[in-house]
Design a protein around this motif. Structure first.
Motif, PDB file in Angstrom:
ATOM      1  N   ASN A 138      47.517  41.595  38.558  1.00  8.08           N
ATOM      2  CA  ASN A 138      48.453  41.969  37.322  1.00  8.08           C
ATOM      3  C   ASN A 138      48.602  40.314  37.104  1.00  8.08           C
ATOM      4  O   ASN A 138      49.115  40.037  38.523  1.00  8.08           O
ATOM      5  CB  ASN A 138      49.595  43.037  36.732  1.00  8.08           C
TER       6      ASN A 138
ATOM      7  N   ASN B 203      52.131  44.236  42.127  1.00 13.96           N
ATOM      8  CA  ASN B 203      50.880  43.551  40.619  1.00 13.96           C
ATOM      9  C   ASN B 203      49.678  43.739  41.144  1.00 13.96           C
ATOM     10  O   ASN B 203      49.191  42.972  39.685  1.00 13.96           O
ATOM     11  CB  ASN B 203      51.298  41.781  40.599  1.00 13.96           C
TER      12      ASN B 203
ATOM     13  N   TRP C 167      51.548  39.548  29.192  1.00 15.84           N
ATOM     14  CA  TRP C 167      51.344  39.976  30.764  1.00 15.84           C
ATOM     15  C   TRP C 167      49.823  40.369  30.463  1.00 15.84           C
ATOM     16  O   TRP C 167      49.500  40.677  29.283  1.00 15.84           O
ATOM     17  CB  TRP C 167      51.842  41.238  31.716  1.00 15.84           C
TER      18      TRP C 167
ATOM     19  N   THR D 104      51.333  49.496  32.791  1.00 21.87           N
ATOM     20  CA  THR D 104      52.241  48.004  33.006  1.00 21.87           C
ATOM     21  C   THR D 104      53.481  48.066  32.387  1.00 21.87           C
ATOM     22  O   THR D 104      53.480  47.971  31.013  1.00 21.87           O
ATOM     23  CB  THR D 104      50.963  46.797  32.678  1.00 21.87           C
TER      24      THR D 104
END
Length: 199
Positions: free
Chosen positions: A41, A23, A48, A196
């Motif tokens: 993240n 992350n 997200w 991502t």
């Protein structure tokens, strides 16, 4: 126009930090030790977001990105809209989106020069070789099946993101051609958005 014929591409190494799925990411220079960017993240059930900083986690904010809706399909709608990148160096939000009819994962965005660029996968069913223009003429490049290329509207190669397949900590390598260095921060941000999950 700048003469970029003798300049070398810029190579950045992207590492996952904190967990197997990462992350957080640290982006290092060609020496693999100098930290150039840091990405954090966060996710919710609907979308997200990530923050991209220069240097490290305490460095200046370069970009805040938010995905489109990533929940279950609503009313059979598959394309839930663009991912929005708010770049501190660009005065307008950058939208990353698939165009109608682009079913191969190609994502389009506008650069700071107001020209259209696209990230597309280089995966092919039988061959991973793809021919692209590098500005001086046609060049055949052999890329892994999990690579992505950033091309301009004339199919000139701007950047390549090669995914590292046999490493837990290293996500990949971003190679930016001299013609793309003027928007290096944006290429880093868009390539990370492409990597991502659920984008």
């Amino acid at each position: 126009m700048l003469n970029t014929s003798r300049e070398q591409p810029t190579t950045l190494h992207i590492y996952n930090f904190g967990s197997v799925f990462g992350n957080r990411k640290i982006i290092k220079g060609e020496d693999k030790t100098t930290t150039l960017y840091f990405m954090q993240n966060t996710r919710s059930s609907m979308h997200w977001t990530f923050d991209l900083h220069a240097d490290g986690s305490d460095g200046p904010l370069l970009c805040r990105a938010q995905s489109s809706y990533n929940g279950p399909p609503l009313l059979d709608e598959v394309n839930h809209g663009p991912t929005i990148l708010s770049m501190t160096g660009i005065r307008y939000p950058v939208k990353m989106e698939r165009k109608r009819g682009a079913f191969n994962g190609t994502v389009f965005f506008e650069g700071p020069d107001h020209k259209e660029y696209r990230w597309q996968t280089t995966a092919r069913l039988f061959s991973a070789a793809m021919e692209v223009r590098t500005g001086a003429g046609q060049t055949s490049q052999h890329l892994s099946r999990s690579s992505r290329q950033c091309l301009d509207a004339e199919d000139a190669l701007i950047a390549t993101y090669r995914v590292t397949s046999m490493s837990v900590t290293k996500d990949g390598v971003l190679v930016v051609q001299p013609s793309g260095k003027f928007m290096l921060d944006l290429l880093v941000a868009t390539s990370l958005a492409m990597r991502t999950p659920n984008n």
